[in-house]
Design a protein around this motif. Structure first.
Motif, PDB file in Angstrom:
ATOM      1  N   MET A 154       0.781  -0.922  -0.024  1.00  0.00           N
ATOM      2  CA  MET A 154      -0.221  -0.051   0.341  1.00  0.00           C
ATOM      3  C   MET A 154       1.108   1.061  -0.391  1.00  0.00           C
ATOM      4  O   MET A 154       0.608   2.247  -0.933  1.00  0.00           O
ATOM      5  CB  MET A 154      -0.921   0.311   1.213  1.00  0.00           C
ATOM      6  CG  MET A 154      -2.200  -0.979   0.773  1.00  0.00           C
ATOM      7  SD  MET A 154      -3.508  -0.614   2.337  1.00  0.00           S
ATOM      8  CE  MET A 154      -2.586  -2.259   3.868  1.00  0.00           C
ATOM      9  N   MET A 209      -7.598  -4.867   7.605  1.00  0.00           N
ATOM     10  CA  MET A 209      -7.416  -4.204   6.241  1.00  0.00           C
ATOM     11  C   MET A 209      -9.146  -4.008   5.673  1.00  0.00           C
ATOM     12  O   MET A 209      -9.735  -3.296   4.835  1.00  0.00           O
ATOM     13  CB  MET A 209      -7.465  -4.610   4.759  1.00  0.00           C
ATOM     14  CG  MET A 209      -5.737  -4.597   4.929  1.00  0.00           C
ATOM     15  SD  MET A 209      -4.768  -5.538   2.880  1.00  0.00           S
ATOM     16  CE  MET A 209      -6.013  -3.998   2.300  1.00  0.00           C
ATOM     17  N   ALA A 215      -9.472  -0.798   3.947  1.00  0.00           N
ATOM     18  CA  ALA A 215      -9.355  -0.577   2.952  1.00  0.00           C
ATOM     19  C   ALA A 215     -10.914  -0.658   1.961  1.00  0.00           C
ATOM     20  O   ALA A 215     -10.117  -0.589   0.665  1.00  0.00           O
ATOM     21  CB  ALA A 215      -8.025  -1.439   2.387  1.00  0.00           C
ATOM     22  N   ARG A 216     -11.691  -1.208   1.949  1.00  0.00           N
ATOM     23  CA  ARG A 216     -12.522  -1.984   1.724  1.00  0.00           C
ATOM     24  C   ARG A 216     -12.196  -2.967   0.597  1.00  0.00           C
ATOM     25  O   ARG A 216     -12.422  -2.692  -0.733  1.00  0.00           O
ATOM     26  CB  ARG A 216     -13.198  -0.008   1.657  1.00  0.00           C
ATOM     27  CG  ARG A 216     -14.033   0.386   2.107  1.00  0.00           C
ATOM     28  CD  ARG A 216     -13.709   0.015   3.797  1.00  0.00           C
ATOM     29  NE  ARG A 216     -15.508  -0.155   3.336  1.00  0.00           N
ATOM     30  CZ  ARG A 216     -15.432  -1.679   3.832  1.00  0.00           C
ATOM     31  NH1 ARG A 216     -14.387  -2.336   4.631  1.00  0.00           N
ATOM     32  NH2 ARG A 216     -17.010  -1.738   3.740  1.00  0.00           N
ATOM     33  N   MET A 227     -12.218   1.046  -7.056  1.00  0.00           N
ATOM     34  CA  MET A 227     -11.416   0.452  -6.526  1.00  0.00           C
ATOM     35  C   MET A 227      -9.945   1.317  -6.055  1.00  0.00           C
ATOM     36  O   MET A 227      -9.696   1.539  -6.961  1.00  0.00           O
ATOM     37  CB  MET A 227     -11.286  -0.786  -6.793  1.00  0.00           C
ATOM     38  CG  MET A 227     -12.737  -2.154  -7.368  1.00  0.00           C
ATOM     39  SD  MET A 227     -13.204  -2.486  -5.212  1.00  0.00           S
ATOM     40  CE  MET A 227     -11.985  -2.959  -4.125  1.00  0.00           C
ATOM     41  N   ASN A 228      -9.465   1.426  -4.763  1.00  0.00           N
ATOM     42  CA  ASN A 228      -8.709   2.201  -4.808  1.00  0.00           C
ATOM     43  C   ASN A 228      -7.296   1.435  -5.397  1.00  0.00           C
ATOM     44  O   ASN A 228      -7.866  -0.286  -4.545  1.00  0.00           O
ATOM     45  CB  ASN A 228      -8.442   2.266  -3.146  1.00  0.00           C
ATOM     46  CG  ASN A 228      -7.554   3.435  -2.638  1.00  0.00           C
ATOM     47  OD1 ASN A 228      -6.463   2.299  -2.868  1.00  0.00           O
ATOM     48  ND2 ASN A 228      -8.059   4.236  -2.350  1.00  0.00           N
ATOM     49  N   ARG A 229      -6.456   1.912  -5.504  1.00  0.00           N
ATOM     50  CA  ARG A 229      -5.214   1.275  -6.341  1.00  0.00           C
ATOM     51  C   ARG A 229      -4.796   0.615  -5.156  1.00  0.00           C
ATOM     52  O   ARG A 229      -3.905  -1.066  -5.153  1.00  0.00           O
ATOM     53  CB  ARG A 229      -4.802   2.550  -7.316  1.00  0.00           C
ATOM     54  CG  ARG A 229      -3.469   1.322  -7.459  1.00  0.00           C
ATOM     55  CD  ARG A 229      -2.630   2.500  -8.762  1.00  0.00           C
ATOM     56  NE  ARG A 229      -2.028   2.181  -9.827  1.00  0.00           N
ATOM     57  CZ  ARG A 229      -1.831   1.591 -10.909  1.00  0.00           C
ATOM     58  NH1 ARG A 229      -3.525   1.415 -11.783  1.00  0.00           N
ATOM     59  NH2 ARG A 229      -0.930   0.768 -10.923  1.00  0.00           N
ATOM     60  N   ALA A 230      -4.535   1.360  -4.059  1.00  0.00           N
ATOM     61  CA  ALA A 230      -4.042   0.949  -2.998  1.00  0.00           C
ATOM     62  C   ALA A 230      -3.880  -0.380  -2.181  1.00  0.00           C
ATOM     63  O   ALA A 230      -2.948  -1.033  -1.802  1.00  0.00           O
ATOM     64  CB  ALA A 230      -3.369   2.024  -2.454  1.00  0.00           C
ATOM     65  N   ALA A 231      -5.441  -0.395  -2.165  1.00  0.00           N
ATOM     66  CA  ALA A 231      -5.877  -1.282  -1.574  1.00  0.00           C
ATOM     67  C   ALA A 231      -6.620  -2.626  -2.407  1.00  0.00           C
ATOM     68  O   ALA A 231      -5.851  -3.633  -1.557  1.00  0.00           O
ATOM     69  CB  ALA A 231      -7.599  -0.554  -1.067  1.00  0.00           C
ATOM     70  N   ILE A 236      -4.753   0.986   8.247  1.00  0.00           N
ATOM     71  CA  ILE A 236      -5.711   0.496   7.681  1.00  0.00           C
ATOM     72  C   ILE A 236      -7.325  -0.424   8.341  1.00  0.00           C
ATOM     73  O   ILE A 236      -7.960  -1.065   7.821  1.00  0.00           O
ATOM     74  CB  ILE A 236      -4.696   0.030   6.430  1.00  0.00           C
ATOM     75  CG1 ILE A 236      -6.467   0.243   5.394  1.00  0.00           C
ATOM     76  CG2 ILE A 236      -5.115  -1.648   6.287  1.00  0.00           C
ATOM     77  CD1 ILE A 236      -6.157   1.875   4.278  1.00  0.00           C
ATOM     78  N   TRP A 237      -6.686  -1.084   9.421  1.00  0.00           N
ATOM     79  CA  TRP A 237      -7.064  -1.707   9.552  1.00  0.00           C
ATOM     80  C   TRP A 237      -8.119  -1.250  10.566  1.00  0.00           C
ATOM     81  O   TRP A 237      -9.257  -2.389  10.539  1.00  0.00           O
ATOM     82  CB  TRP A 237      -6.170  -2.964  11.287  1.00  0.00           C
ATOM     83  CG  TRP A 237      -5.892  -2.164  12.001  1.00  0.00           C
ATOM     84  CD1 TRP A 237      -4.821  -1.329  12.241  1.00  0.00           C
ATOM     85  CD2 TRP A 237      -6.734  -1.840  13.866  1.00  0.00           C
ATOM     86  NE1 TRP A 237      -4.259  -1.137  13.714  1.00  0.00           N
ATOM     87  CE2 TRP A 237      -5.468  -0.813  14.022  1.00  0.00           C
ATOM     88  CE3 TRP A 237      -7.519  -2.123  14.359  1.00  0.00           C
ATOM     89  CZ2 TRP A 237      -5.698  -0.138  15.316  1.00  0.00           C
ATOM     90  CZ3 TRP A 237      -8.118  -1.620  15.359  1.00  0.00           C
ATOM     91  CH2 TRP A 237      -6.835  -0.571  16.117  1.00  0.00           C
ATOM     92  N   GLY A 286      -6.287   6.611  -8.472  1.00  0.00           N
ATOM     93  CA  GLY A 286      -6.532   5.929  -7.749  1.00  0.00           C
ATOM     94  C   GLY A 286      -7.491   5.566  -6.474  1.00  0.00           C
ATOM     95  O   GLY A 286      -7.869   4.440  -5.790  1.00  0.00           O
ATOM     96  N   ALA A 287      -7.296   6.950  -5.917  1.00  0.00           N
ATOM     97  CA  ALA A 287      -8.016   6.788  -4.828  1.00  0.00           C
ATOM     98  C   ALA A 287      -9.403   6.629  -4.476  1.00  0.00           C
ATOM     99  O   ALA A 287     -10.653   6.051  -3.571  1.00  0.00           O
ATOM    100  CB  ALA A 287      -7.356   8.307  -3.744  1.00  0.00           C
ATOM    101  N   ARG A 288     -10.082   7.711  -5.406  1.00  0.00           N
ATOM    102  CA  ARG A 288     -11.556   6.858  -5.429  1.00  0.00           C
ATOM    103  C   ARG A 288     -12.674   8.160  -4.146  1.00  0.00           C
ATOM    104  O   ARG A 288     -12.981   7.364  -3.610  1.00  0.00           O
ATOM    105  CB  ARG A 288     -11.772   5.804  -4.990  1.00  0.00           C
ATOM    106  CG  ARG A 288     -11.881   5.057  -6.071  1.00  0.00           C
ATOM    107  CD  ARG A 288     -11.299   5.101  -7.688  1.00  0.00           C
ATOM    108  NE  ARG A 288     -12.777   5.772  -7.906  1.00  0.00           N
ATOM    109  CZ  ARG A 288     -12.728   7.293  -8.414  1.00  0.00           C
ATOM    110  NH1 ARG A 288     -11.786   7.564  -8.879  1.00  0.00           N
ATOM    111  NH2 ARG A 288     -13.601   6.832  -9.169  1.00  0.00           N
ATOM    112  N   ASN A 310     -12.318   4.418   1.521  1.00  0.00           N
ATOM    113  CA  ASN A 310     -11.120   3.917   1.934  1.00  0.00           C
ATOM    114  C   ASN A 310     -10.210   5.022   3.064  1.00  0.00           C
ATOM    115  O   ASN A 310     -10.120   6.440   2.864  1.00  0.00           O
ATOM    116  CB  ASN A 310     -10.231   4.082   0.902  1.00  0.00           C
ATOM    117  CG  ASN A 310      -8.336   3.375   1.432  1.00  0.00           C
ATOM    118  OD1 ASN A 310      -7.983   4.308   1.630  1.00  0.00           O
ATOM    119  ND2 ASN A 310      -8.335   2.068   0.801  1.00  0.00           N
TER     120      ASN A 310
END
Lengths: 365, 365
Positions: A54, A227, A230-231, A254-258, B61-62, B229-231, B255
């Motif tokens: 991430m 996570m 992160a969704r 969708m989030n890229r890092a997620a 992120i948890w 990419g974060a949305r 996210n």
């Protein structure tokens, strides 16, 4: 006023919803929680490999993610003897439940769930105008035979069934779920929510083929993979059903890092084993704290424990909240004799242990 | 087969959608793109402060994100002389458009947009059964007076209007948008998509109060803020309208790292100025490349440039794709005489410059 031109369905929905997050509560209460044990988050955190993935992806976040989530779907498919076409990735199980209900439910269509089960299914079902039929828990477990019987009576298109269950932490054998499918009414789809299955005893995951058109299975990176923020959730089902999601989902949602983090987490099975051990320890600690306070912890196949507080549950919950401990409780009788405590870290559970006697005393228990 | 029990509306929708991302194309083509100039991503990247915030959040992120996105909404509200209750944060403008259409459109309700404008509005409108009425562009611009006239004729509940426009890069004065609201039919809501407005000349953002019930304004962190990419998108509108989102949105859909990154990015105005300069330079470079190849670049108020290729646009596009340059083109006449090129980095545009003569030659131009 344009907003009064919302659809009749939207106008019929309640303005308030039960999803009051801890940050919102903190603002309302004017105080921060010192232990976050109410949302079944995994405080032991994600795999360090996921964190690293991430962090790397943070610099690349100017790019949209792969709209097909192909690599993640392929990795998931491989673990389930399936193809990527059997898998859809979405914005958590919550997001996928929303899409699925939208696909299946026109206003007035029937769905069946358990009284007091995961409220977000009901939220989406109501949001698309479903007639929601509820079946009581039996011995603190979701009652699959009764769910199926009610579906037959009502002509339901969907049954929601979680194994393990939230909020009670109970579970049944996966083989029993598979066997019960014989009694699934024709044309009814079973939503099998396995959000917590990685914590459960071997044999809890239902031995159901990905192509079985009777079941759609939901999993998540929010719980065992640590996570939640992160969704990333996923659903596994028959290809024709999974293909329907393409007609309506938010394709670049969708989030890229997620996605990168989820893929790394999925491959780190050592970390998953570590998490299982930590959660087992926390389950034992919560049970010990309960016993020391004259309470009973229910058996759990999840990363939370329902603790029976008898008639005092609501007052105990309020006492814990007032003492800075974020916990929740079931909405419905008879489950609402319990409070639900997430498997936090040792320091979080120490704070719980310190706060509980005072909360019980205030409750008159 | 249960999947055949989808709703009649879902059964009426096409199985394929126009959102084929570059990664999907790469897999189909069996080759990677060497320049990513097709999705109007901001290759100059997000603020370093945003990257740092996302890296920090990766370890946390948890935890679910704040379900109310309070801090981000408060920061946005402050910039718009509004309150947090005027702002909703969602999974990109795409996600917010989906929610808004769901709120407003029952099957058969009319909406109005421009022929060849942003397809995701149409995707959601069709997905909820809207009757979609389209108005032609006028001089490569979305034609607001005609959109309003068509809305009056059709009794439309929604008008979609982007300023600046995508895919042509054209724009109009914000004051003209505000003045045109006098002609908005009673009970019709204007969706003002300002995804690219940070790149536009001063005065392009419409001077419309957050509480004006006639308009909902949409903005994003995907373009000027470099976080596609974060949305993270947001909408600003009258409080009663914004409150309706609470009835249906995915409350824990954001996210956590993305929210933290967006907040940091929003405060880094120096970086935004830097981005504007980089994009201006890239616009000039694309115009120069076009001229050197006998083509005409259209004026742009966005981070992309529409380049007029006459009758050869589709062939030129194919030639660029074949040479590893990811670009796109408008769907509709007469805009489809153009290809749309995102404002990439110097190295990306060098690759474009190297590929374009061959693509033109192959196209017979």
């Amino acid at each position: 006023m344009p907003h009064t031109r919302t659809t009749p369905l939207i106008q019929s929905l309640p303005a308030t919803v039960p999803f009051v997050g801890p940050e919102v509560q903190e603002r309302l209460n004017g105080a921060r929680y010192t232990a976050r044990l109410g949302a079944n988050e995994n405080a032991f955190g994600p795999s360090p490999r996921a964190v690293e993935a991430m962090k790397t992806a943070a610099s690349e976040i100017w790019q949209y993610a792969d709209s097909s989530s192909y690599e993640l779907r392929a990795a998931i498919a491989e673990q389930h003897a399936a193809t990527p076409e059997n898998v859809v990735v979405g914005e958590g199980i919550d997001g996928l439940l929303g899409y699925l209900v939208r696909m299946m439910i026109a206003p007035g269509d029937a769905v069946v769930t358990s009284a007091g089960a995961y409220p977000t299914f009901n939220y989406h079902a109501a949001g698309y105008g479903a007639a929601i039929h509820k079946v009581a828990y039996r011995a603190d477990s979701e009652d699959l035979p009764s769910l199926m019987a009610r579906a037959a009576e009502t002509g339901a298109k969907l049954i929601y069934f979680a194994n393990p269950d939230n909020p009670m932490g109970s579970w049944c054998k996966g083989a029993d779920v598979a066997a019960a499918l014989e009694h699934l009414p024709e044309g009814c789809l079973l939503i099998l929510d396995e959000a917590y299955v990685e914590f459960a005893p071997k044999g809890t995951a239902a031995p159901v083929g990905a192509d079985d058109p009777r079941v759609i299975r939901m999993r998540t990176f929010s719980k065992a993979y640590g996570m939640a923020g992160a969704r990333v959730g996923y659903a596994i089902g028959a290809q024709p059903l999974i293909a329907e999601f393409e007609k309506i989902r938010n394709h670049f949602g969708m989030n890229r890092a997620a996605q990168a983090g989820a893929l790394a987490a999925y491959h780190d099975t050592d970390w998953l084993d570590h998490i299982r051990r930590e959660v087992q320890t926390a389950q034992d600690t919560i049970a010990r704290i309960a016993t020391e306070n004259g309470l009973t912890a229910l058996p759990s196949a999840t990363n939370f424990v329902a603790v029976d507080c008898g008639n005092f549950a609501r007052a105990v919950l309020a006492g814990l909240i007032a003492r800075g401990i974020f916990v929740r409780m079931p909405f419905t009788r008879p489950q609402d004799r319990c409070i639900r405590i997430s498997c936090g870290r040792a320091a979080d559970l120490d704070r719980l242990a310190a706060a509980l006697p005072g909360a019980l005393k205030d409750a008159g228990a």
